[in-house]
Write a protein that holds these residues in place. Structure first.
Motif, PDB file in Angstrom:
ATOM      1  N   SER A  10     -29.140  11.435  -5.354  1.00 31.74           N
ATOM      2  CA  SER A  10     -29.405  12.797  -4.908  1.00 31.74           C
ATOM      3  C   SER A  10     -29.036  13.758  -6.018  1.00 31.74           C
ATOM      4  CB  SER A  10     -28.616  13.096  -3.639  1.00 31.74           C
ATOM      5  OG  SER A  10     -27.253  13.010  -3.914  1.00 31.74           O
ATOM      6  N   LEU A  11     -29.832  14.785  -6.167  1.00 32.05           N
ATOM      7  CA  LEU A  11     -29.616  15.783  -7.194  1.00 32.05           C
ATOM      8  C   LEU A  11     -28.939  16.969  -6.547  1.00 32.05           C
ATOM      9  CD1 LEU A  11     -30.395  15.906 -10.152  1.00 32.05           C
ATOM     10  CD2 LEU A  11     -32.444  17.118  -9.506  1.00 32.05           C
ATOM     11  N   MET A  12     -27.744  17.290  -6.982  1.00 31.60           N
ATOM     12  CA  MET A  12     -26.976  18.336  -6.335  1.00 31.60           C
ATOM     13  C   MET A  12     -26.528  19.346  -7.387  1.00 31.60           C
ATOM     14  SD  MET A  12     -24.631  15.909  -4.048  1.00 31.60           S
ATOM     15  CE  MET A  12     -24.383  16.816  -2.575  1.00 31.60           C
ATOM     16  N   SER A  13     -26.371  20.585  -6.980  1.00 34.97           N
ATOM     17  CA  SER A  13     -25.901  21.626  -7.878  1.00 34.97           C
ATOM     18  C   SER A  13     -24.396  21.512  -8.042  1.00 34.97           C
ATOM     19  CB  SER A  13     -26.264  22.991  -7.312  1.00 34.97           C
ATOM     20  OG  SER A  13     -25.697  23.986  -8.123  1.00 34.97           O
ATOM     21  N   ASN A  14     -23.943  21.669  -9.236  1.00 38.35           N
ATOM     22  CA  ASN A  14     -22.518  21.622  -9.531  1.00 38.35           C
ATOM     23  C   ASN A  14     -22.130  22.975 -10.099  1.00 38.35           C
ATOM     24  OD1 ASN A  14     -19.939  20.923 -10.054  1.00 38.35           O
ATOM     25  ND2 ASN A  14     -20.392  19.264 -11.466  1.00 38.35           N
TER      26      ASN A  14
ATOM     27  N   GLY B 143     -27.844   4.342   4.658  1.00 40.20           N
ATOM     28  CA  GLY B 143     -27.554   4.393   6.080  1.00 40.20           C
ATOM     29  C   GLY B 143     -27.431   5.812   6.597  1.00 40.20           C
ATOM     30  N   GLY B 144     -28.130   6.761   5.986  1.00 41.70           N
ATOM     31  CA  GLY B 144     -28.089   8.135   6.441  1.00 41.70           C
ATOM     32  C   GLY B 144     -26.857   8.900   6.011  1.00 41.70           C
ATOM     33  N   LYS B 145     -26.074   8.362   5.101  1.00 40.28           N
ATOM     34  CA  LYS B 145     -24.851   9.012   4.630  1.00 40.28           C
ATOM     35  C   LYS B 145     -24.830   9.059   3.115  1.00 40.28           C
ATOM     36  CE  LYS B 145     -21.278  10.120   7.101  1.00 40.28           C
ATOM     37  NZ  LYS B 145     -20.957  11.424   7.466  1.00 40.28           N
ATOM     38  N   GLU B 146     -24.139  10.041   2.585  1.00 45.34           N
ATOM     39  CA  GLU B 146     -23.920  10.140   1.143  1.00 45.34           C
ATOM     40  C   GLU B 146     -22.745   9.220   0.795  1.00 45.34           C
ATOM     41  OE1 GLU B 146     -24.883  11.611  -2.562  1.00 45.34           O
ATOM     42  OE2 GLU B 146     -25.853  12.175  -0.703  1.00 45.34           O
ATOM     43  N   ILE B 147     -22.990   8.247  -0.057  1.00 46.61           N
ATOM     44  CA  ILE B 147     -21.971   7.270  -0.446  1.00 46.61           C
ATOM     45  C   ILE B 147     -21.290   7.759  -1.728  1.00 46.61           C
ATOM     46  CG2 ILE B 147     -21.596   4.869  -1.147  1.00 46.61           C
ATOM     47  CD1 ILE B 147     -22.461   5.135   1.699  1.00 46.61           C
ATOM     48  N   PRO B 148     -19.953   7.829  -1.755  1.00 49.68           N
ATOM     49  CA  PRO B 148     -19.283   8.261  -2.986  1.00 49.68           C
ATOM     50  C   PRO B 148     -19.464   7.228  -4.093  1.00 49.68           C
ATOM     51  CG  PRO B 148     -17.679   7.575  -1.345  1.00 49.68           C
ATOM     52  CD  PRO B 148     -19.014   7.553  -0.677  1.00 49.68           C
ATOM     53  N   ASP B 149     -19.650   7.717  -5.316  1.00 49.71           N
ATOM     54  CA  ASP B 149     -19.931   6.797  -6.410  1.00 49.71           C
ATOM     55  C   ASP B 149     -18.709   6.458  -7.260  1.00 49.71           C
ATOM     56  OD1 ASP B 149     -19.695   9.306  -7.444  1.00 49.71           O
ATOM     57  OD2 ASP B 149     -21.356   9.128  -8.848  1.00 49.71           O
ATOM     58  N   LYS B 150     -17.572   7.052  -6.966  1.00 49.42           N
ATOM     59  CA  LYS B 150     -16.369   6.776  -7.756  1.00 49.42           C
ATOM     60  C   LYS B 150     -15.390   5.868  -7.033  1.00 49.42           C
ATOM     61  CE  LYS B 150     -16.706  10.994 -10.377  1.00 49.42           C
ATOM     62  NZ  LYS B 150     -16.084  12.247 -10.764  1.00 49.42           N
ATOM     63  N   LYS B 151     -15.830   5.234  -5.953  1.00 47.25           N
ATOM     64  CA  LYS B 151     -14.967   4.328  -5.192  1.00 47.25           C
ATOM     65  C   LYS B 151     -15.547   2.921  -5.234  1.00 47.25           C
ATOM     66  CE  LYS B 151     -13.030   7.673  -2.087  1.00 47.25           C
ATOM     67  NZ  LYS B 151     -12.434   7.863  -0.796  1.00 47.25           N
ATOM     68  N   LEU B 152     -14.732   1.968  -4.860  1.00 47.12           N
ATOM     69  CA  LEU B 152     -15.194   0.597  -4.759  1.00 47.12           C
ATOM     70  C   LEU B 152     -16.216   0.491  -3.633  1.00 47.12           C
ATOM     71  CD1 LEU B 152     -11.830  -1.304  -5.159  1.00 47.12           C
ATOM     72  CD2 LEU B 152     -13.633  -1.103  -6.847  1.00 47.12           C
ATOM     73  N   VAL B 153     -17.120  -0.467  -3.747  1.00 51.51           N
ATOM     74  CA  VAL B 153     -18.201  -0.622  -2.780  1.00 51.51           C
ATOM     75  C   VAL B 153     -17.644  -0.839  -1.379  1.00 51.51           C
ATOM     76  CG1 VAL B 153     -20.192  -2.029  -2.145  1.00 51.51           C
ATOM     77  CG2 VAL B 153     -19.747  -1.552  -4.528  1.00 51.51           C
ATOM     78  N   GLU B 154     -16.584  -1.613  -1.271  1.00 54.51           N
ATOM     79  CA  GLU B 154     -15.988  -1.907   0.028  1.00 54.51           C
ATOM     80  C   GLU B 154     -15.552  -0.628   0.746  1.00 54.51           C
ATOM     81  OE1 GLU B 154     -11.959  -4.105   1.668  1.00 54.51           O
ATOM     82  OE2 GLU B 154     -12.808  -4.695  -0.267  1.00 54.51           O
ATOM     83  N   TYR B 155     -14.954   0.297   0.013  1.00 50.01           N
ATOM     84  CA  TYR B 155     -14.488   1.545   0.611  1.00 50.01           C
ATOM     85  C   TYR B 155     -15.625   2.555   0.761  1.00 50.01           C
ATOM     86  CZ  TYR B 155     -10.055  -0.615  -0.390  1.00 50.01           C
ATOM     87  OH  TYR B 155      -9.018  -1.496  -0.436  1.00 50.01           O
TER      88      TYR B 155
ATOM     89  N   ILE C 139     -16.991  -0.580  -8.686  1.00 45.23           N
ATOM     90  CA  ILE C 139     -17.233   0.836  -8.437  1.00 45.23           C
ATOM     91  C   ILE C 139     -18.719   1.043  -8.194  1.00 45.23           C
ATOM     92  CG2 ILE C 139     -17.094   3.140  -9.436  1.00 45.23           C
ATOM     93  CD1 ILE C 139     -14.543   2.254 -10.825  1.00 45.23           C
ATOM     94  N   THR C 140     -19.040   1.886  -7.224  1.00 41.92           N
ATOM     95  CA  THR C 140     -20.406   2.047  -6.737  1.00 41.92           C
ATOM     96  C   THR C 140     -21.369   2.516  -7.818  1.00 41.92           C
ATOM     97  OG1 THR C 140     -19.461   2.631  -4.607  1.00 41.92           O
ATOM     98  CG2 THR C 140     -21.775   3.082  -4.904  1.00 41.92           C
ATOM     99  N   LYS C 141     -20.932   3.381  -8.719  1.00 46.03           N
ATOM    100  CA  LYS C 141     -21.871   3.898  -9.720  1.00 46.03           C
ATOM    101  C   LYS C 141     -22.264   2.845 -10.756  1.00 46.03           C
ATOM    102  CE  LYS C 141     -18.405   6.075 -12.675  1.00 46.03           C
ATOM    103  NZ  LYS C 141     -17.965   7.357 -13.218  1.00 46.03           N
ATOM    104  N   TYR C 142     -21.579   1.721 -10.801  1.00 45.01           N
ATOM    105  CA  TYR C 142     -21.912   0.659 -11.739  1.00 45.01           C
ATOM    106  C   TYR C 142     -22.801  -0.420 -11.130  1.00 45.01           C
ATOM    107  CZ  TYR C 142     -18.270   2.791 -14.549  1.00 45.01           C
ATOM    108  OH  TYR C 142     -17.523   3.678 -15.254  1.00 45.01           O
ATOM    109  N   LEU C 143     -23.316  -0.179  -9.928  1.00 40.80           N
ATOM    110  CA  LEU C 143     -24.222  -1.140  -9.308  1.00 40.80           C
ATOM    111  C   LEU C 143     -25.593  -1.079  -9.960  1.00 40.80           C
ATOM    112  CD1 LEU C 143     -23.444  -0.612  -5.520  1.00 40.80           C
ATOM    113  CD2 LEU C 143     -22.780  -2.555  -6.923  1.00 40.80           C
ATOM    114  N   SER C 144     -26.225  -2.221 -10.110  1.00 43.81           N
ATOM    115  CA  SER C 144     -27.583  -2.242 -10.643  1.00 43.81           C
ATOM    116  C   SER C 144     -28.578  -1.916  -9.526  1.00 43.81           C
ATOM    117  CB  SER C 144     -27.888  -3.617 -11.238  1.00 43.81           C
ATOM    118  OG  SER C 144     -27.929  -4.586 -10.214  1.00 43.81           O
ATOM    119  N   LYS C 145     -29.830  -1.667  -9.894  1.00 46.14           N
ATOM    120  CA  LYS C 145     -30.852  -1.350  -8.898  1.00 46.14           C
ATOM    121  C   LYS C 145     -31.048  -2.514  -7.934  1.00 46.14           C
ATOM    122  CE  LYS C 145     -33.562   1.969 -11.485  1.00 46.14           C
ATOM    123  NZ  LYS C 145     -34.880   2.305 -12.017  1.00 46.14           N
TER     124      LYS C 145
END
Length: 156
Positions: free
Chosen positions: A21-25, A59-71, A97-103
């Motif tokens: 998702s593209l979000m304004s910072n 699953g209809g939710k924004e998943i944080p990308d700086k946490k482990l996949v389990e959390y 960490i979620t942001k290091y997942l491949s496609k």
């Protein structure tokens, strides 16, 4: 601001992954009209003019990308600690960490999550169950309306 920034970007169509998702910072935007003194550091120009890619939707939710996949999976309504571990175990995926997942890993993770009753479907089924209890005037529902315990607890 977002339209102006998007019009300045020359990103080819399909370049940005739809799962991101593209979000304004707003915290990283800088003013280009401000005068800077020679002793101060030059203004930090943010990447993509104040836009950043932060996370993915699953699953209809924004998943944080700086946490482990389990959390990160626990942010989805209907998936808890045990279910998140079971999903990782079924996919033979390491907990990183979620942001290091491949496609490929993201796609397989989405398919595994879609097998469970989550978010909207879970809320709908719970709502229908409560509505059914209300319609048949069940004892537990009557106690719930009165604000009393419905499972045999003492009231004194």
């Amino acid at each position: 601001m977002l339209k102006l920034a998007m019009s300045r970007l020359s990103v080819p169509r399909g370049f940005i992954n739809p799962s991101l998702s593209l979000m304004s910072n707003a915290a990283t935007t800088t003013s280009f009209n401000s005068l800077s003194s020679p002793t101060s550091s030059p203004p930090r120009i943010p990447m993509y003019l104040g836009l950043s890619i932060r996370g993915m939707r699953m699953g209809g939710k924004e998943i944080p990308d700086k946490k482990l996949v389990e959390y990160s999976l626990k942010y989805i309504h209907g998936i808890g600690h045990t279910t998140a571990r079971q999903i990782l175990r079924d996919l033979n995926m390491e907990n990183k960490i979620t942001k290091y997942l491949s496609k490929h890993e993201i796609i397989s993770l989405r398919d595994a999550v879609s097998k469970y009753l989550i978010d909207c479907q879970l809320r709908l089924s719970n709502g229908l169950a409560i509505k059914r209890l209300k319609e048949i005037q069940w004892y537990r529902w009557k106690r719930h309306i009165q604000g009393l315990p419905g499972r045999g607890q003492r009231t004194h």
